[in-house]
Design an enzyme around this catalytic site. Structure first.
Site, mmCIF file in Angstrom:
data_model
loop_
_atom_site.group_PDB
_atom_site.id
_atom_site.type_symbol
_atom_site.label_atom_id
_atom_site.label_comp_id
_atom_site.label_asym_id
_atom_site.label_seq_id
_atom_site.Cartn_x
_atom_site.Cartn_y
_atom_site.Cartn_z
ATOM 1 C CG HIS A 77 -4.998 -9.098 -0.616
ATOM 2 N ND1 HIS A 77 -3.863 -9.093 -0.304
ATOM 3 C CD2 HIS A 77 -5.701 -8.151 -1.476
ATOM 4 C CE1 HIS A 77 -3.351 -8.470 -1.587
ATOM 5 N NE2 HIS A 77 -4.574 -7.637 -2.115
ATOM 6 C CD GLU A 78 -9.335 -6.667 -2.141
ATOM 7 O OE1 GLU A 78 -9.457 -5.707 -1.322
ATOM 8 O OE2 GLU A 78 -8.873 -7.481 -2.908
ATOM 9 C CG HIS A 112 -6.536 -2.858 0.542
ATOM 10 N ND1 HIS A 112 -4.745 -2.944 -0.142
ATOM 11 C CD2 HIS A 112 -6.302 -3.828 -0.896
ATOM 12 C CE1 HIS A 112 -4.088 -2.936 -1.409
ATOM 13 N NE2 HIS A 112 -5.170 -4.309 -1.671
ATOM 14 C CG HIS A 115 -3.406 0.886 4.618
ATOM 15 N ND1 HIS A 115 -2.473 1.771 3.684
ATOM 16 C CD2 HIS A 115 -2.559 2.521 5.178
ATOM 17 C CE1 HIS A 115 -1.758 1.957 3.479
ATOM 18 N NE2 HIS A 115 -1.865 2.586 4.583
#
Length: 659
Positions: free
Chosen positions: A481-482, A485, A488
């Site tokens: 998940h991290e 980020h 991105h």
């Protein structure tokens, strides 16, 4: 913008970094870098490079120097903005202003949370307050606003600008408007004061949300006292102890940890009141209307329609979930079988474990941290043409010796940016998983690209002499998940720092990270890296399938649960926007099912994902990015249906488990 490196990828990548940065090229494979204990670095004499390579930040006092330097440059840029004729250069100057302030504020925001030295944390806190106050003053500076208004008022000039420049100009004007630029001087000052007050109340509320409650140990039965931390004659309760098999421990923790605190309640009421007064002052009916401008949802009314529609479709499933939990409690505790508020997390976990045999200790040996990092590296290489390389930090560059530094390199475009991995638990470190932007990417006036720098913070156990760090399935999913980020941030190749990477609408910012959870749950992806750290055995497919299906047990009830407001720190960062996780999950689900479920390594889809969703940061309307990826305009019903369909059981796994 980027050099083309040709065929000899790795050699040229290393040469590029050596030639352009003068750093060591002795990178070790990324998996090995995380599965071996970090050697204590020999501190040789010489000048410290400073945190993140910022020379001023070799000591806490450097924050004062860094903020003074930023504020001085800010004065110069404000004067330039006010005297420069309207044009694209106006937006460029505003973005430079944003960059100067963010480079101190963002870095300080991380350091105040994570640095082990209290002096550094305190200095960073002061810098945050100082820069935050300056931002509020700039947002109510009428002369500065007029320079932007002159550009926006020139229709011909605006039409000549590229879409990203137009959007960034409009976003800067939006910042002025929500800060009350249209008000008279007295009301503008009031708006600044309200904003500063909101910042202070937010810090106070977050601190209060994490404070443990104390109780005289004599009040609790002796047989459960050992479950809690002892401080003299008092027991400290700092959480809900939701996994405890003892009903009385969970009940005590629930009632004590969540016991109403008058000061915390007053702080929250003051925070909500200040937000409401600010919204009213600048022309919005509520804080929610102000906060949701520019998001996918757009209005509080749309958010409520989304949540109520979802809740309606979950009613029967939720009732069934609570019925199952009630039966399980009756089975395990017939003398005290009524389902209570503190029971849900425990009994839903018991149901998952009983039905699918998902004891975390069975999975952890297959999920060494190094294996998981290698899995991410393999996925990014196949999907996006990106590789991760471990690089040795310079003296003073990191705040703790077990922090790892990764260079992110594209196969043709070269070095994209840096990820600092602060992955391991330490005393005083916040127990939360999060992504921090330290420096945003942007196109510099000389044509070079300012490389983004981010930190990923987790709370993983450290390795031992003989055993590497082993992750539970939940930890592995959080890591993916991290890292979503981080990608991105690395791939948000915007012209302007103001909209780089995760600087976008909150209900879009979680899409890339949640999408990574779908990759982390797919056996074809997991099979690439999940190996037993001792035997090398692959994680069986049935174990992955059972793990995925177990997440659907009582998931409808999970979606319906509400937060305990005095302990819910997200009321600060996600004020009026906590629905964002659900809306982002809906989008991520649609992207996964439409674009990646057939082949999670589809390079063409990976490139489309980068082009349509990751590359723009906040430089494009979020719903337009979603439309570009899905090739359709999703409705609220589509969002809801995507979330509900994720709860449907997989028939193949059911058959497999019933054999």
């Amino acid at each position: 913008m980027f050099q083309r490196w040709g065929k000899s990828l790795l050699l040229r990548a290393l040469q590029h970094i050596k030639l352009h940065r003068g750093v060591s090229t002795s990178w070790s494979p990324v998996g090995a870098a995380f599965n071996v204990r970090q050697q204590r670095r020999l501190e040789l004499p010489g000048r410290s490079t400073g945190l993140f390579g910022v020379p001023e930040l070799s000591s806490p006092e450097g924050f004062q120097e860094a903020q003074e330097k930023a504020l001085k440059e800010t004065e110069f840029l404000v004067e330039r903005a006010c005297t420069t004729p309207p044009g694209p250069q106006t937006v460029g100057i505003f973005d430079q202003l944003s960059d100067e302030l963010c480079r101190v504020a963002d870095l300080a925001d991380f350091i105040k949370a994570a640095h082990p030295d209290p002096a550094f944390r305190e200095a960073a806190e002061d810098a945050c307050r100082s820069i935050g106050t300056m931002v509020e003053k700039l947002n109510t500076n009428t002369e500065l606003c007029q320079s932007l208004k002159r550009l926006l008022a020139d229709t011909k000039l605006m039409d000549s600008l590229d879409p990203e420049t137009r959007r960034v100009a409009e976003l800067f004007m939006f910042d002025f408007e929500i800060s009350g630029i249209h008000l008279d001087e007295e009301k503008r000052k009031k708006a600044v004061n309200l904003n500063v007050n909101i910042l202070d109340l937010s810090s106070e509320f977050i601190a209060g949300a994490h404070l443990p409650n104390k109780i005289d140990k004599k009040i609790l039965p002796p047989h459960i006292q050992n479950s809690f931390s002892l401080d003299g004659n008092y027991l400290q309760i700092g959480g809900l102890y939701a996994d405890s098999p003892d009903d009385l421990v969970r009940e005590a923790a629930y009632k004590i940890f969540l016991y109403p605190n008058a000061n915390q309640m007053k702080c929250l009421e003051d925070l909500l009141t200040s937000r409401y007064h600010l919204a009213q002052l600048v022309g919005y009916p509520t804080f929610g209307h102000r906060a949701l401008q520019g998001t996918m949802a757009k209005t509080p009314e749309n958010v409520m329609t989304f949540l109520e529609t979802l809740s309606g479709k979950l009613t029967e499933r939720t009732a069934s979930d609570f019925e199952m939990m009630g039966k399980m409690k009756m089975k395990l505790n017939p003398a005290n079988s009524t389902l209570m508020p503190w029971d849900h997390p425990y009994y839903s976990g018991v149901l998952r474990a009983e039905r699918y045999n998902i004891e975390p200790s069975l999975y952890s040996p297959f999920f060494s941290l190094g294996a998981c990092m290698e899995g991410l590296n393999l996925l990014f290489t196949q999907l996006l043409g990106i590789s991760l390389y471990a690089e040795h930090p310079e003296k003073g560059e990191v705040w703790c010796e077990d922090v790892r530094k990764l260079a992110v390199v594209h196969e043709t475009e070269g070095l994209l940016g840096y990820i600092y991995c602060d992955f391991f638990h330490r005393a005083g470190k916040p127990n939360q998983d999060c992504h921090f932007t330290i420096r945003g990417g942007k196109l510099k006036p000389n044509g070079e690209y300012q490389l983004p720098v981010v930190v990923l913070m987790l709370s993983l156990p450290s390795s031992t002499k003989n055993v590497p760090t082993l992750l539970t399935p939940g930890m592995m999913e959080n890591l993916f998940h991290e890292m979503g980020h981080a990608m991105h941030s690395m791939l948000g190749r915007t012209r302007y720092q103001h909209v780089t990477g995760t600087r976008c609408a909150t209900d879009f910012a979680e899409v890339p990270s949640i999408l990574m959870e779908y990759f982390a749950s797919d056996y074809r992806v997991v099979n690439q890296f999940a190996r037993h750290y001792q035997t090398g055995q692959a994680l069986p497919k049935t174990m992955v399938s059972r793990l995925c299906e177990s997440k659907k047990v009582c998931a409808a009830a999970d979606l319906q649960l509400q937060a305990w407001q005095l302990r819910f720190s997200h009321l600060v960062g996600y004020g009026a926007k906590y629905y964002s996780y659900l809306m982002s999950r809906a989008v991520a689900s649609m992207v996964w099912k439409q674009c990646f479920v057939k082949n999670p390594f589809d390079r063409a889809m990976g490139e489309r994902y980068r082009k349509e969703m990751l590359a723009h940061g906040g430089g494009k309307e979020p719903i337009l990015m979603v439309q570009g990826m899905l090739q359709k305009n999703p409705s609220i019903e589509d969002f809801v249906d995507a979330l509900v369909s994720d709860l449907d059981l997989d028939f193949e796994t059911f058959l497999m488990d019933s054999e």
